[in-house]
Design a protein around this motif. Structure first.
Motif, mmCIF file in Angstrom:
data_model
loop_
_atom_site.group_PDB
_atom_site.id
_atom_site.type_symbol
_atom_site.label_atom_id
_atom_site.label_comp_id
_atom_site.label_asym_id
_atom_site.label_seq_id
_atom_site.Cartn_x
_atom_site.Cartn_y
_atom_site.Cartn_z
ATOM 1 N N PHE A 127 70.647 -0.543 -10.884
ATOM 2 C CA PHE A 127 68.581 -0.767 -9.497
ATOM 3 C C PHE A 127 67.456 -0.743 -10.478
ATOM 4 N N ASP A 128 67.410 -1.193 -11.789
ATOM 5 C CA ASP A 128 66.097 -1.063 -12.610
ATOM 6 C C ASP A 128 66.425 -2.608 -12.823
ATOM 7 N N MET A 129 67.535 -3.461 -13.168
ATOM 8 C CA MET A 129 68.143 -4.527 -13.623
ATOM 9 C C MET A 129 67.299 -5.586 -12.500
ATOM 10 N N THR A 130 66.377 -5.889 -13.503
ATOM 11 C CA THR A 130 66.499 -7.465 -12.752
ATOM 12 C C THR A 130 67.182 -8.302 -11.656
ATOM 13 N N GLU A 131 66.795 -8.704 -11.050
ATOM 14 C CA GLU A 131 67.622 -10.067 -10.152
ATOM 15 C C GLU A 131 68.648 -11.213 -10.915
ATOM 16 N N GLU A 132 67.202 -11.591 -11.350
ATOM 17 C CA GLU A 132 67.792 -13.174 -12.549
ATOM 18 C C GLU A 132 68.962 -12.547 -14.152
ATOM 19 N N GLU A 133 68.199 -11.413 -14.666
ATOM 20 C CA GLU A 133 69.146 -10.698 -15.428
ATOM 21 C C GLU A 133 71.099 -10.579 -14.472
ATOM 22 N N ASN A 165 63.432 -12.684 -5.362
ATOM 23 C CA ASN A 165 62.508 -12.285 -6.425
ATOM 24 C C ASN A 165 62.612 -12.337 -8.049
ATOM 25 N N PRO A 166 62.904 -13.360 -8.781
ATOM 26 C CA PRO A 166 64.064 -13.313 -10.016
ATOM 27 C C PRO A 166 63.222 -12.115 -11.266
ATOM 28 N N THR A 167 61.936 -12.030 -11.260
ATOM 29 C CA THR A 167 61.566 -10.771 -12.206
ATOM 30 C C THR A 167 61.218 -8.869 -11.265
#
Length: 162
Positions: free
Chosen positions: A50-56, A70-72
């Motif tokens: 849930f707290d991971m970025t979309e990019e990661e 939203n990558p960030t």
């Protein structure tokens, strides 16, 4: 965990959807998270995403079914969902094909818990039926990571809404 656990929970959601929608009954999101984690499809416990970025997530684990915008931004803020909606193939031949569609419980601007409740209920109905009739590794190999994440995202959104 067995298929009865998954299917019984899907049945509970089906029977109690209206009560959860009008907030007279709460969805047991811990149960949702436990079922997801027990499937052992995602590399980490669902709550860790849930707290991971979309990019990661996109770079490390996504099967690229989700529409990440939203990558960030964090996954917990993501509105897109991948719903498990059907399965076909050959259980005896170990050729399982889940099919998916996109859902957005925020379409129109306001959050619609009903959309997420149906996503969870339907996904667990389909997964439970397959889980009961084949070996666990077939389910793990065929089920989309993004769809499993979506079940968790739906539960998290409902949890915050309740």
């Amino acid at each position: 965990m067995n298929s009865d656990t998954i299917s019984e929970f899907a049945d509970w959601i089906y029977k109690n959807c209206k009560d959860v929608e009008n907030k007279s009954t709460k969805l047991d999101t811990k149960k949702v998270y436990d079922l997801i984690n027990n499937l052992e499809i995602l590399r980490k416990p669902i709550q860790d995403y849930f707290d991971m970025t979309e990019e990661e997530y996109y770079q490390n684990e996504s099967d690229h079914r989700l529409t990440l915008q939203n990558p960030t931004g964090t996954l917990g803020q993501l509105h897109d969902r991948v719903q498990v909606n059907h399965v076909d193939g050959s259980l005896s031949g170990h050729e399982i094909n889940f099919t998916y569609n996109h859902e957005d419980p925020y379409a129109g601007g306001d959050y619609k818990a009903k959309t997420d409740l149906h996503l969870i209920e339907y996904a667990f109905t389909v997964i439970g039926a397959v889980y009961d009739n084949t070996i666990v590794s077939d389910v793990r190999n065929a089920l989309s990571n993004d769809a499993v994440l979506s079940i968790g995202l739906a539960a998290k959104a409902i949890e915050e809404w309740q």
